[in-house]
Enzyme design. Structure first.
Site, PDB file in Angstrom:
ATOM      1  N   ARG A   7       0.856  -1.187   0.000  1.00  0.00           N
ATOM      2  CA  ARG A   7       0.000   0.000   0.000  1.00  0.00           C
ATOM      3  C   ARG A   7       0.892   1.238   0.000  1.00  0.00           C
ATOM      4  NH1 ARG A   7      -3.515  -2.795  -1.387  1.00  0.00           N
ATOM      5  NH2 ARG A   7      -5.563  -3.156  -0.461  1.00  0.00           N
TER       6      ARG A   7
ATOM      7  N   GLU B 104      -4.187   6.883  -4.625  1.00  0.00           N
ATOM      8  CA  GLU B 104      -4.633   6.297  -5.892  1.00  0.00           C
ATOM      9  C   GLU B 104      -6.039   6.746  -6.248  1.00  0.00           C
ATOM     10  OE1 GLU B 104      -4.227   2.035  -5.771  1.00  0.00           O
ATOM     11  OE2 GLU B 104      -2.170   2.188  -5.060  1.00  0.00           O
TER      12      GLU B 104
ATOM     13  N   HIS C  45      -1.279  -0.259  -9.791  1.00  0.00           N
ATOM     14  CA  HIS C  45      -1.890  -1.247  -8.885  1.00  0.00           C
ATOM     15  C   HIS C  45      -2.318  -2.519  -9.629  1.00  0.00           C
ATOM     16  CE1 HIS C  45      -4.080  -1.604  -4.784  1.00  0.00           C
ATOM     17  NE2 HIS C  45      -3.843  -2.806  -5.269  1.00  0.00           N
TER      18      HIS C  45
HETATM   19  C1  8YV Z   1      -6.687  -6.115  -5.276  1.00  0.00           C
HETATM   20  C2  8YV Z   1      -5.068  -5.532  -3.366  1.00  0.00           C
HETATM   21  O1  8YV Z   1      -6.676  -6.032  -6.632  1.00  0.00           O
HETATM   22  O2  8YV Z   1      -6.291  -7.315  -2.455  1.00  0.00           O
HETATM   23  C3  8YV Z   1      -5.606  -6.347  -2.254  1.00  0.00           C
HETATM   24  O3  8YV Z   1      -5.339  -5.979  -1.098  1.00  0.00           O
HETATM   25  O4  8YV Z   1      -4.369  -4.636  -3.137  1.00  0.00           O
HETATM   26  C4  8YV Z   1      -5.336  -5.722  -4.788  1.00  0.00           C
HETATM   27  O5  8YV Z   1      -4.268  -6.380  -5.365  1.00  0.00           O
HETATM   28  C5  8YV Z   1      -7.761  -5.220  -4.751  1.00  0.00           C
HETATM   29  O6  8YV Z   1      -7.760  -5.182  -3.354  1.00  0.00           O
HETATM   30  C6  8YV Z   1      -9.126  -5.611  -5.184  1.00  0.00           C
HETATM   31  O7  8YV Z   1     -10.072  -5.077  -4.295  1.00  0.00           O
END
Ligand code: 8YV
Length: 331
Positions: A243, A272, A293
């Site tokens: 993150r 983002e 992402h």
């Molecule tokens: C996902 C992500 O694509 O799952 C996670 O925590 O950061 C991502 O890779 C995203 O969360 C989908 O909601």
């Protein structure tokens, strides 16, 4: 008599197979246009639904949860990280929260290695040269990157993804170091020949590559602060597939611009989808490889995430505890 199907509101477009199965099983309200829902639309959804299926792009905060209807029993996040959801507020209201762990571990770890190599070996710059039509031919001293074999990798957050990164990195000849709230099992440390650093500061000062693999929580917000970034050697590169909020972006930009750091591979950003224009400049200069992402973006992963969401909903509706229940931090 057939049971009434639960109203499941899905906030974003999901793979068709997942949506079809959801339609079969639930009274599923889908977002076929994939237009992100406004806070007002989310509010309308939580007032009415039995289950909400949000993603990382939805802010499910205490205010929203506080206004949820009596029917709302489950927030089944389509994603691993739950920093978009106030899990404690949900728990106070008796709403279960689930996520989709495991199924995006390997894909995210692959992307981490990809970024590590892309930054060290200047992959994006190479693509740009060909693309510009200005490639003049091979030369022995041109486009030299840095070898990753034999270097020290410091992993921040040795959970599932951090461990999967470590396994790959070991095969690439990196020595594995890690900082984690808890030391991992001895068998895992032995398998990875990993060195545990209780002190993040001490680890940072000694690494060639840093990989951020911890979740974003109040405790990890700006964990890589200006002070900590200053501990890194100028040859160090940082990779973040977790993150954006874990790194103080302003401080990172300054360190890269002032050549206090060799490079960064970033799949995530603090605000983002906004990406600070300075990162684009750094990418043009070969000091950063930046991605939108994409860490878990594989067809297989998305289908498996859908499966997890469906299993979590079904299990709760059948009166059992869903397998991927997320508890509030410190509970
Ligand atoms: C996902 C992500 O694509 O799952 C996670 O925590 O950061 C991502 O890779 C995203 O969360 C989908 O909601």
């Amino acid at each position: 008599m057939p049971r009434k199907k639960p109203l499941v509101v899905v906030t974003r477009k999901l793979p068709e197979v997942v949506e079809t199965r959801m339609r079969e099983l639930f009274d599923a309200r889908l977002n076929l246009e994939d237009k992100p829902m406004s806070q007002a639309e989310l509010l309308a959804a939580v007032r009415e639904a039995d289950v909400l299926v949000p993603t990382v792009t939805d802010r499910i905060d205490a205010g929203l949860i506080g206004q949820a209807g009596e029917k709302l029993k489950l927030i089944a996040n389509f994603g691993n990280g739950v920093d978009n959801i106030d899990v404690a507020a949900a728990a106070r209201k008796g709403i279960t929260v689930t996520n989709t762990p495991n199924v995006l571990t390997e894909d995210t770890a692959d992307m981490t290695m990809g970024l590590m190599i892309a930054v060290s070996r200047r992959l994006a710059e190479g693509v740009a040269i060909i693309d510009s039509g200005h490639w003049k031919g091979w030369s022995p001293t041109w486009m030299l990157g840095r070898r990753i074999w034999g270097k020290r990798l410091g992993i921040i957050g040795m959970g599932r993804i951090g461990t999967a990164v470590a396994r790959r990195a070991k095969a690439f000849g990196l020595s594995i170091h890690y900082h984690n709230r808890k030391r991992v099992a001895q068998a895992v440390e032995e398998e990875l020949e990993a060195t545990y650093w209780e002190s993040l500061d001490q680890m940072l000062a000694r690494m060639d590559i840093i990989s951020v693999n911890c979740p974003h929580t109040p405790a990890t917000f700006h964990l890589l602060s200006a002070r900590r970034l200053a501990l890194l050697k100028p040859e160090t590169i940082i990779v973040n597939t977790a993150r954006g909020q874990v790194i103080d972006e302003e401080a990172l930009l300054k360190a890269l611009t002032d050549d206090k750091l060799a490079g960064a591979g970033l799949d995530v950003f603090e605000h983002e989808p906004a990406v600070r224009p300075e990162f684009l400049d750094l990418a043009r200069k070969g000091k950063a490889v930046i991605l939108p992402h994409m860490g878990s973006a594989t067809i297989e992963g998305r289908l498996e995430m859908g499966d997890r969401v469906i299993i979590n909903i079904r299990t709760l509706m059948d009166g059992h505890r869903p397998p991927d229940r997320v508890l509030p931090i410190d509970s």
